[in-house]
Scaffold this motif. Structure first.
Motif, PDB file in Angstrom:
ATOM      1  N   SER A 129      19.975   1.112   6.618  1.00 30.85           N
ATOM      2  CA  SER A 129      18.606   1.168   6.683  1.00 30.85           C
ATOM      3  C   SER A 129      17.883   0.575   7.754  1.00 30.85           C
ATOM      4  CB  SER A 129      18.015   0.675   5.111  1.00 30.85           C
ATOM      5  OG  SER A 129      16.612   0.491   5.098  1.00 30.85           O
ATOM      6  N   SER A 130      16.946   1.293   8.429  1.00 30.29           N
ATOM      7  CA  SER A 130      16.079   0.854   9.366  1.00 30.29           C
ATOM      8  C   SER A 130      14.699   1.108   9.052  1.00 30.29           C
ATOM      9  CB  SER A 130      16.462   1.667  10.896  1.00 30.29           C
ATOM     10  OG  SER A 130      16.239   3.005  10.691  1.00 30.29           O
ATOM     11  N   LEU A 131      14.349   1.214   7.627  1.00 33.07           N
ATOM     12  CA  LEU A 131      13.273   1.445   6.991  1.00 33.07           C
ATOM     13  C   LEU A 131      12.131   0.057   7.493  1.00 33.07           C
ATOM     14  CD1 LEU A 131      13.911   2.687   3.482  1.00 33.07           C
ATOM     15  CD2 LEU A 131      13.025   4.227   5.509  1.00 33.07           C
ATOM     16  N   THR A 132      10.908   0.468   7.915  1.00 27.10           N
ATOM     17  CA  THR A 132       9.833  -0.528   8.166  1.00 27.10           C
ATOM     18  C   THR A 132       8.887  -0.112   7.194  1.00 27.10           C
ATOM     19  OG1 THR A 132       9.037   0.472  10.143  1.00 27.10           O
ATOM     20  CG2 THR A 132      10.865  -0.837  10.295  1.00 27.10           C
ATOM     21  N   ASP A 133       7.708  -0.642   7.516  1.00 25.70           N
ATOM     22  CA  ASP A 133       6.388  -0.222   6.446  1.00 25.70           C
ATOM     23  C   ASP A 133       5.730   0.874   7.214  1.00 25.70           C
ATOM     24  OD1 ASP A 133       6.594  -2.727   5.391  1.00 25.70           O
ATOM     25  OD2 ASP A 133       4.841  -3.526   6.234  1.00 25.70           O
ATOM     26  N   ALA A 134       6.417   1.272   8.244  1.00 20.76           N
ATOM     27  CA  ALA A 134       5.867   2.735   9.000  1.00 20.76           C
ATOM     28  C   ALA A 134       6.672   3.970   8.537  1.00 20.76           C
ATOM     29  CB  ALA A 134       5.638   2.550  10.396  1.00 20.76           C
ATOM     30  N   GLY A 135       7.780   3.585   8.012  1.00 20.82           N
ATOM     31  CA  GLY A 135       8.927   4.621   7.558  1.00 20.82           C
ATOM     32  C   GLY A 135      10.229   4.209   8.323  1.00 20.82           C
ATOM     33  N   GLY A 136      11.017   5.308   8.642  1.00 22.23           N
ATOM     34  CA  GLY A 136      12.243   5.233   9.214  1.00 22.23           C
ATOM     35  C   GLY A 136      13.408   6.014   8.664  1.00 22.23           C
ATOM     36  N   ASP A 137      14.615   5.518   8.837  1.00 17.11           N
ATOM     37  CA  ASP A 137      15.788   5.997   8.436  1.00 17.11           C
ATOM     38  C   ASP A 137      16.621   5.205   7.423  1.00 17.11           C
ATOM     39  OD1 ASP A 137      15.840   8.432  10.093  1.00 17.11           O
ATOM     40  OD2 ASP A 137      15.830   7.025  11.630  1.00 17.11           O
ATOM     41  N   LEU A 138      17.350   6.093   6.592  1.00 15.11           N
ATOM     42  CA  LEU A 138      18.452   5.474   5.500  1.00 15.11           C
ATOM     43  C   LEU A 138      19.285   6.398   5.581  1.00 15.11           C
ATOM     44  CD1 LEU A 138      19.005   3.622   2.998  1.00 15.11           C
ATOM     45  CD2 LEU A 138      17.716   5.427   1.605  1.00 15.11           C
ATOM     46  N   ARG A 139      20.789   5.856   5.676  1.00 14.00           N
ATOM     47  CA  ARG A 139      21.770   6.625   5.518  1.00 14.00           C
ATOM     48  C   ARG A 139      22.868   5.760   4.452  1.00 14.00           C
ATOM     49  NH1 ARG A 139      26.806   6.642   9.614  1.00 14.00           N
ATOM     50  NH2 ARG A 139      28.264   8.053   8.382  1.00 14.00           N
ATOM     51  N   MET A 197       0.898  -1.134   0.023  1.00 18.23           N
ATOM     52  CA  MET A 197      -0.072   0.040   0.078  1.00 18.23           C
ATOM     53  C   MET A 197       0.810   1.172  -0.083  1.00 18.23           C
ATOM     54  SD  MET A 197      -3.043   1.080   2.581  1.00 18.23           S
ATOM     55  CE  MET A 197      -2.437   2.185   3.617  1.00 18.23           C
ATOM     56  N   LYS A 198       0.625   2.056  -0.923  1.00 13.21           N
ATOM     57  CA  LYS A 198       1.424   3.391  -1.009  1.00 13.21           C
ATOM     58  C   LYS A 198       0.978   4.463   0.166  1.00 13.21           C
ATOM     59  CE  LYS A 198       2.770   3.210  -5.836  1.00 13.21           C
ATOM     60  NZ  LYS A 198       2.880   3.676  -6.989  1.00 13.21           N
ATOM     61  N   LYS A 199       1.839   5.077   0.796  1.00 12.37           N
ATOM     62  CA  LYS A 199       1.474   5.806   1.819  1.00 12.37           C
ATOM     63  C   LYS A 199       2.181   7.288   1.510  1.00 12.37           C
ATOM     64  CE  LYS A 199       1.970   2.354   5.222  1.00 12.37           C
ATOM     65  NZ  LYS A 199       2.696   2.209   6.856  1.00 12.37           N
ATOM     66  N   ASP A 200       1.075   8.365   1.898  1.00 14.00           N
ATOM     67  CA  ASP A 200       1.634   9.866   1.787  1.00 14.00           C
ATOM     68  C   ASP A 200       2.712   9.745   3.174  1.00 14.00           C
ATOM     69  OD1 ASP A 200       0.354  10.526  -0.439  1.00 14.00           O
ATOM     70  OD2 ASP A 200      -1.379  10.877   0.577  1.00 14.00           O
ATOM     71  N   VAL A 201       3.834  10.374   2.918  1.00 13.43           N
ATOM     72  CA  VAL A 201       5.019  10.653   4.125  1.00 13.43           C
ATOM     73  C   VAL A 201       5.398  11.861   3.858  1.00 13.43           C
ATOM     74  CG1 VAL A 201       5.603   8.102   4.020  1.00 13.43           C
ATOM     75  CG2 VAL A 201       6.658   9.518   2.359  1.00 13.43           C
ATOM     76  N   THR A 243      23.094  20.198   1.886  1.00 12.76           N
ATOM     77  CA  THR A 243      22.055  20.597   1.251  1.00 12.76           C
ATOM     78  C   THR A 243      20.737  19.950   1.996  1.00 12.76           C
ATOM     79  OG1 THR A 243      22.666  20.540  -0.964  1.00 12.76           O
ATOM     80  CG2 THR A 243      20.437  20.419  -0.845  1.00 12.76           C
ATOM     81  N   GLU A 244      19.687  20.455   2.487  1.00 13.87           N
ATOM     82  CA  GLU A 244      18.732  19.866   2.984  1.00 13.87           C
ATOM     83  C   GLU A 244      17.248  20.094   2.261  1.00 13.87           C
ATOM     84  OE1 GLU A 244      19.484  19.612   7.595  1.00 13.87           O
ATOM     85  OE2 GLU A 244      19.543  21.838   7.122  1.00 13.87           O
ATOM     86  N   LEU A 245      16.419  19.035   2.255  1.00 12.43           N
ATOM     87  CA  LEU A 245      15.206  19.074   1.798  1.00 12.43           C
ATOM     88  C   LEU A 245      14.241  18.628   2.448  1.00 12.43           C
ATOM     89  CD1 LEU A 245      13.569  19.537  -0.900  1.00 12.43           C
ATOM     90  CD2 LEU A 245      14.275  17.115  -1.630  1.00 12.43           C
ATOM     91  N   PHE A 246      13.023  19.166   2.765  1.00  9.10           N
ATOM     92  CA  PHE A 246      11.953  18.678   3.490  1.00  9.10           C
ATOM     93  C   PHE A 246      10.811  18.788   2.306  1.00  9.10           C
ATOM     94  CE2 PHE A 246      14.476  20.787   6.459  1.00  9.10           C
ATOM     95  CZ  PHE A 246      14.598  19.883   7.605  1.00  9.10           C
ATOM     96  N   THR A 247      10.339  17.622   2.096  1.00 11.86           N
ATOM     97  CA  THR A 247       9.085  17.473   1.067  1.00 11.86           C
ATOM     98  C   THR A 247       8.037  16.381   1.221  1.00 11.86           C
ATOM     99  OG1 THR A 247       8.728  17.424  -1.400  1.00 11.86           O
ATOM    100  CG2 THR A 247      10.390  15.902  -0.580  1.00 11.86           C
ATOM    101  N   GLN A 248       7.114  16.332   0.782  1.00 11.66           N
ATOM    102  CA  GLN A 248       6.068  15.292   0.694  1.00 11.66           C
ATOM    103  C   GLN A 248       6.244  14.125  -0.436  1.00 11.66           C
ATOM    104  OE1 GLN A 248       2.311  17.433   1.266  1.00 11.66           O
ATOM    105  NE2 GLN A 248       2.369  16.322   3.248  1.00 11.66           N
ATOM    106  N   GLY A 249       6.026  13.055  -0.207  1.00 13.89           N
ATOM    107  CA  GLY A 249       6.133  12.053  -1.293  1.00 13.89           C
ATOM    108  C   GLY A 249       5.346  10.851  -0.916  1.00 13.89           C
ATOM    109  N   ARG A 250       5.824   9.733  -1.726  1.00 16.95           N
ATOM    110  CA  ARG A 250       5.119   8.324  -1.603  1.00 16.95           C
ATOM    111  C   ARG A 250       5.966   7.478  -0.986  1.00 16.95           C
ATOM    112  NH1 ARG A 250      -0.289   8.166  -1.639  1.00 16.95           N
ATOM    113  NH2 ARG A 250      -0.547   6.661  -3.116  1.00 16.95           N
ATOM    114  N   PHE A 251       5.481   6.425  -0.194  1.00 19.55           N
ATOM    115  CA  PHE A 251       6.510   5.343   0.264  1.00 19.55           C
ATOM    116  C   PHE A 251       5.668   3.920   0.291  1.00 19.55           C
ATOM    117  CE2 PHE A 251       7.930   3.196   4.407  1.00 19.55           C
ATOM    118  CZ  PHE A 251       8.988   2.810   3.822  1.00 19.55           C
ATOM    119  N   TYR A 252       6.225   3.244  -0.202  1.00 12.95           N
ATOM    120  CA  TYR A 252       5.733   1.634  -0.173  1.00 12.95           C
ATOM    121  C   TYR A 252       6.659   0.461  -0.466  1.00 12.95           C
ATOM    122  CZ  TYR A 252       6.566   2.609  -5.354  1.00 12.95           C
ATOM    123  OH  TYR A 252       7.149   2.620  -6.606  1.00 12.95           O
TER     124      TYR A 252
END
Length: 144
Positions: free
Chosen positions: A106-116, A1-5, A22-31
């Motif tokens: 990566s600590s990404l889960t279905d709820a979101g998380g962090d990537l480096r 399921m695609k989520k707005d994030v 450079t820093e960017l704050f935006t909205q997108g999709r995550f799935y």
């Protein structure tokens, strides 16, 4: 399921001892699809890639594929322990570059998380830049 994030991206680029953040704050999709996470967002004038869409495909802590489509196109593969050849679009045209990966976490889960991830870019085996990217993904709150 695609989520707005909400997506927070912090990029650090070092060239000849000079660091640019450079820093960017935006909205997108995550799935998630087939054990990979996808983060997509539209670029803006602030990033210099207005009219482009960026997709990060994250395969755990072993591989990140950055694909940019639209006005400026790029395709980079950041893969643990590997050197890959990529296409990187700039305002002045497209470059073919080498991508040497140092780190992916990566600590990404279905709820979101962090990537480096961190990598170096080279042209004709000459170092161009050292790069670090930090990405945070948070679900958009739904109105109650």
């Amino acid at each position: 399921m695609k989520k707005d994030v909400y997506i927070s991206i912090r990029g650090i680029q070092a060239i000849d001892g000079d660091r640019d953040v450079t820093e960017l704050f935006t909205q997108g999709r995550f799935y998630r699809r087939n054990n990979s996470y996808y983060i997509t967002y539209d670029e803006s004038e602030a990033t210099g890639y207005e009219g482009s869409k960026t997709t990060l495909k994250v395969e755990g802590s072993r591989k990140v594929t950055l694909t940019r489509s639209g006005a400026v196109r790029s395709h980079l593969i950041v893969e643990a322990g590997e050197r890959n050849i990529g296409h990187y679009g700039t305002a002045g045209g497209e470059l073919i570059i080498g991508v040497n990966t140092r780190l992916i976490r990566s600590s990404l889960t279905d709820a979101g998380g962090d990537l480096r991830f961190s990598y170096s870019l080279d042209v004709n085996s000459s170092l161009v830049s050292e790069n670090e990217v930090y990405v945070n993904v948070k679900e958009c709150e739904t109105p109650s």
